[in-house]
Design a protein around this motif. Structure first.
Motif, PDB file in Angstrom:
ATOM      1  N   THR A  56     -11.435  -0.690   1.005  1.00 39.29           N
ATOM      2  CA  THR A  56     -12.442  -1.101   1.983  1.00 39.29           C
ATOM      3  C   THR A  56     -11.830  -1.347   3.351  1.00 39.29           C
ATOM      4  O   THR A  56     -12.547  -1.399   4.340  1.00 39.29           O
ATOM      5  CB  THR A  56     -13.163  -2.381   1.513  1.00 39.29           C
ATOM      6  OG1 THR A  56     -12.182  -3.423   1.300  1.00 39.29           O
ATOM      7  CG2 THR A  56     -13.916  -2.129   0.216  1.00 39.29           C
ATOM      8  N   LYS A  57     -10.531  -1.520   3.425  1.00 37.38           N
ATOM      9  CA  LYS A  57      -9.838  -1.766   4.687  1.00 37.38           C
ATOM     10  C   LYS A  57      -9.259  -0.460   5.222  1.00 37.38           C
ATOM     11  O   LYS A  57      -8.526   0.232   4.533  1.00 37.38           O
ATOM     12  CB  LYS A  57      -8.701  -2.773   4.474  1.00 37.38           C
ATOM     13  CG  LYS A  57      -7.775  -2.958   5.666  1.00 37.38           C
ATOM     14  CD  LYS A  57      -8.467  -3.680   6.806  1.00 37.38           C
ATOM     15  CE  LYS A  57      -7.465  -4.078   7.902  1.00 37.38           C
ATOM     16  NZ  LYS A  57      -6.850  -2.934   8.592  1.00 37.38           N
ATOM     17  N   LEU A 107      -4.390  13.352   0.730  1.00 36.54           N
ATOM     18  CA  LEU A 107      -5.123  13.014  -0.492  1.00 36.54           C
ATOM     19  C   LEU A 107      -4.251  13.143  -1.738  1.00 36.54           C
ATOM     20  O   LEU A 107      -4.558  12.550  -2.777  1.00 36.54           O
ATOM     21  CB  LEU A 107      -6.357  13.918  -0.624  1.00 36.54           C
ATOM     22  CG  LEU A 107      -7.452  13.690   0.423  1.00 36.54           C
ATOM     23  CD1 LEU A 107      -8.569  14.715   0.267  1.00 36.54           C
ATOM     24  CD2 LEU A 107      -8.012  12.275   0.326  1.00 36.54           C
ATOM     25  N   ALA A 108      -3.166  13.911  -1.639  1.00 38.00           N
ATOM     26  CA  ALA A 108      -2.250  14.075  -2.772  1.00 38.00           C
ATOM     27  C   ALA A 108      -1.240  12.936  -2.878  1.00 38.00           C
ATOM     28  O   ALA A 108      -0.539  12.833  -3.894  1.00 38.00           O
ATOM     29  CB  ALA A 108      -1.505  15.402  -2.658  1.00 38.00           C
ATOM     30  N   LYS A 160     -12.962   8.994  -1.303  1.00 41.62           N
ATOM     31  CA  LYS A 160     -12.878   7.539  -1.156  1.00 41.62           C
ATOM     32  C   LYS A 160     -11.810   7.133  -0.147  1.00 41.62           C
ATOM     33  O   LYS A 160     -11.836   6.022   0.377  1.00 41.62           O
ATOM     34  CB  LYS A 160     -12.601   6.877  -2.501  1.00 41.62           C
ATOM     35  CG  LYS A 160     -11.255   7.195  -3.124  1.00 41.62           C
ATOM     36  CD  LYS A 160     -11.118   6.528  -4.485  1.00 41.62           C
ATOM     37  CE  LYS A 160      -9.782   6.863  -5.153  1.00 41.62           C
ATOM     38  NZ  LYS A 160      -8.616   6.354  -4.403  1.00 41.62           N
ATOM     39  N   ASN A 161     -10.874   8.043   0.143  1.00 45.42           N
ATOM     40  CA  ASN A 161      -9.804   7.700   1.072  1.00 45.42           C
ATOM     41  C   ASN A 161      -9.865   8.454   2.399  1.00 45.42           C
ATOM     42  O   ASN A 161      -9.039   8.217   3.276  1.00 45.42           O
ATOM     43  CB  ASN A 161      -8.432   7.946   0.427  1.00 45.42           C
ATOM     44  CG  ASN A 161      -8.076   6.853  -0.566  1.00 45.42           C
ATOM     45  OD1 ASN A 161      -8.600   5.745  -0.495  1.00 45.42           O
ATOM     46  ND2 ASN A 161      -7.211   7.164  -1.513  1.00 45.42           N
ATOM     47  N   GLU A 165      -4.133   5.507   1.533  1.00 43.96           N
ATOM     48  CA  GLU A 165      -5.025   4.407   1.882  1.00 43.96           C
ATOM     49  C   GLU A 165      -6.243   4.948   2.618  1.00 43.96           C
ATOM     50  O   GLU A 165      -6.280   6.103   3.027  1.00 43.96           O
ATOM     51  CB  GLU A 165      -4.261   3.402   2.749  1.00 43.96           C
ATOM     52  CG  GLU A 165      -3.030   2.847   2.049  1.00 43.96           C
ATOM     53  CD  GLU A 165      -2.139   2.050   2.989  1.00 43.96           C
ATOM     54  OE1 GLU A 165      -2.320   0.825   3.078  1.00 43.96           O
ATOM     55  OE2 GLU A 165      -1.278   2.660   3.639  1.00 43.96           O
ATOM     56  N   LEU A 166      -7.237   4.104   2.805  1.00 44.77           N
ATOM     57  CA  LEU A 166      -8.467   4.525   3.455  1.00 44.77           C
ATOM     58  C   LEU A 166      -8.202   4.927   4.901  1.00 44.77           C
ATOM     59  O   LEU A 166      -7.573   4.190   5.666  1.00 44.77           O
ATOM     60  CB  LEU A 166      -9.502   3.399   3.424  1.00 44.77           C
ATOM     61  CG  LEU A 166     -10.824   3.681   4.148  1.00 44.77           C
ATOM     62  CD1 LEU A 166     -11.524   4.889   3.543  1.00 44.77           C
ATOM     63  CD2 LEU A 166     -11.730   2.451   4.112  1.00 44.77           C
ATOM     64  N   ALA A 167      -8.685   6.113   5.269  1.00 39.10           N
ATOM     65  CA  ALA A 167      -8.547   6.607   6.637  1.00 39.10           C
ATOM     66  C   ALA A 167      -9.900   7.109   7.130  1.00 39.10           C
ATOM     67  O   ALA A 167     -10.666   7.713   6.368  1.00 39.10           O
ATOM     68  CB  ALA A 167      -7.512   7.737   6.701  1.00 39.10           C
ATOM     69  N   GLN A 168     -10.189   6.839   8.390  1.00 33.15           N
ATOM     70  CA  GLN A 168     -11.396   7.335   9.033  1.00 33.15           C
ATOM     71  C   GLN A 168     -11.024   8.539   9.893  1.00 33.15           C
ATOM     72  O   GLN A 168     -10.013   8.509  10.605  1.00 33.15           O
ATOM     73  CB  GLN A 168     -12.017   6.245   9.916  1.00 33.15           C
ATOM     74  CG  GLN A 168     -12.245   4.907   9.217  1.00 33.15           C
ATOM     75  CD  GLN A 168     -13.376   4.945   8.218  1.00 33.15           C
ATOM     76  OE1 GLN A 168     -14.249   5.810   8.292  1.00 33.15           O
ATOM     77  NE2 GLN A 168     -13.380   4.015   7.270  1.00 33.15           N
TER      78      GLN A 168
END
Length: 394
Positions: free
Chosen positions: A4-5, A34-35, A60-61, A40-43
């Motif tokens: 979420t962060k 993605l591999a 999701k990431n 971590e989450l990236a926009q």
């Protein structure tokens, strides 16, 4: 557990709306990201792209945001506002600016929140002196990533950048998609290549891209034909320079040897590489993904000798490098390649050596190391800044 962060933010001009080396490279970076086992989450912010329903990278990431508008300035304003809000709310660890044209904007917004940023560069867009706002953005960046030693050298020389600031993240090739194989009979028939020695180039045929060297190879054909009378030249690509090139071939008496295949989708390229006996592009590239694709298919390659192709060709260990505007040098090298006596013509060895350095697994490892270094350097700088702040208060 769903992240979420937001840890990272990526900002690009356009990836899905266009075709080209930069777009392919960025998609490979996303695949590599993605591999990663601990991604971590990236926009991801895309200035000139509109939403696509089948984005294979949405996950999701990786979360995508699109800002294409009929009015370019409006799209830029919307992106700026959204990026500002994201940095204010999420305070990501790092921002990656995907094109020099966005660098002044990213610098302005990141500095407001004291968030470090890295600029991705590719080739010609940073090879000449840039206007001061772009140079300032480069110098203020926590880091600069580029695709080859040559691009790094040109960038630093032309814009006064410290070489220590630049890190390499080279292009890669999908070794599962690009593989050796026999010449496809359907293509041999389509292009009338039965019994021919086939030279091939994949390039945009734009009048602004004559550096690709298609005209030089056409000029070399007469000399090559004296040794290999059955030589033909398959040119894959489209653009406004095709009529000039076709006329050049006719004027030089080699019109019957040059086949313009037009645009070929990426998924069909491997079959076209397999029809070739040599991949010829005496160009000036920032890197040259096409050389990797050809070598992964076991096809020997020729490039220019003063550009980023030094990296995929490993300084000539894997292929021929010649002066990029010299038809005589191109002809001599093509004749050597078509004779097939050199180790660089060994299909299995060529594929093995190219994938060892530039396969997708190699890119995943390189990206992992760069992100770790970026995070470590960011933490160190934060500690130094915090210590200075305490000293000032004391």
């Amino acid at each position: 557990m769903v992240n979420t962060k937001t840890s990272y933010v990526f900002v690009f001009l356009e990836i899905f709306a266009g075709e080209g080396g930069i777009q392919s490279y960025v998609k490979d970076i996303w695949r590599a990201y993605l591999a990663l086992p601990d991604s971590e989450l990236a926009q991801v912010f895309l200035l000139r792209d509109k939403p696509i329903g089948d984005n294979p990278f949405e996950s999701k990431n990786l979360k995508f945001h699109y800002f294409k508008s009929l009015h370019p300035m409006l799209g830029r304003m919307k992106l700026s506002a959204s990026l500002l809000a994201c940095l204010w709310r999420q305070r990501p660890a790092h921002v990656f600016c995907g094109h020099i044209n966005l660098a002044p904007l990213v610098r302005t917004i990141c500095q407001r929140f004291d968030i470090p940023y890295t600029i991705l560069t590719y080739g010609k867009e940073v090879w000449e002196p840039l206007p001061q706002p772009y140079q300032r953005a480069l110098r203020c960046a926590a880091g600069i990533w580029t695709i080859s030693r040559y691009s790094s050298s040109r960038l630093c020389y032309s814009n006064g950048i410290d070489r220590q600031q630049v890190k390499l993240l080279p292009c890669c090739v999908d070794g599962d998609a690009f593989t050796p194989g026999p010449k496809p009979p359907a293509l041999v028939e389509r292009y009338d290549l039965e019994g021919a020695k086939v030279l091939m180039t994949v390039a945009r045929l734009w009048s602004g891209d004559i550096y690709k060297g298609v005209d030089v190879t056409i000029r070399a054909l007469s000399a090559i034909a004296k040794v290999f009378p059955n030589v033909k030249y398959l040119v894959i690509g489209r653009g406004d320079d095709r009529p000039r090139l076709a006329q050049l071939a006719q004027d030089l008496g080699v019109g019957d040897r040059v086949i313009f295949a037009g645009f070929v989708p990426t998924e069909d390229l491997v079959e076209h590489y397999r029809v070739a006996d040599a991949y010829i592009m005496p160009s000036q590239e920032g890197f040259g993904i096409v050389y990797l694709e050809a070598m992964a298919c076991g096809v020997p390659v020729l490039s220019g000798d003063a550009d980023g192709s030094a990296d995929p060709l490993q300084d000539g260990r894997l292929g021929w490098r010649v002066p990029h505007r010299d038809p005589e040098a191109v002809a001599a090298a093509c004749i050597e390649i078509l004779k097939g006596d050199d180790q660089r013509c060994d299909s299995q060895w060529l594929r093995q050596e190219s994938l060892a350095h530039f396969g997708r697994d190699a890119l995943v490892q390189q990206l992992k190391e760069l992100l770790a270094k970026t995070r470590t350097e960011g933490l160190e700088k934060s500690k130094v800044k915090s210590q200075k702040s305490k000293e000032n208060r004391g």
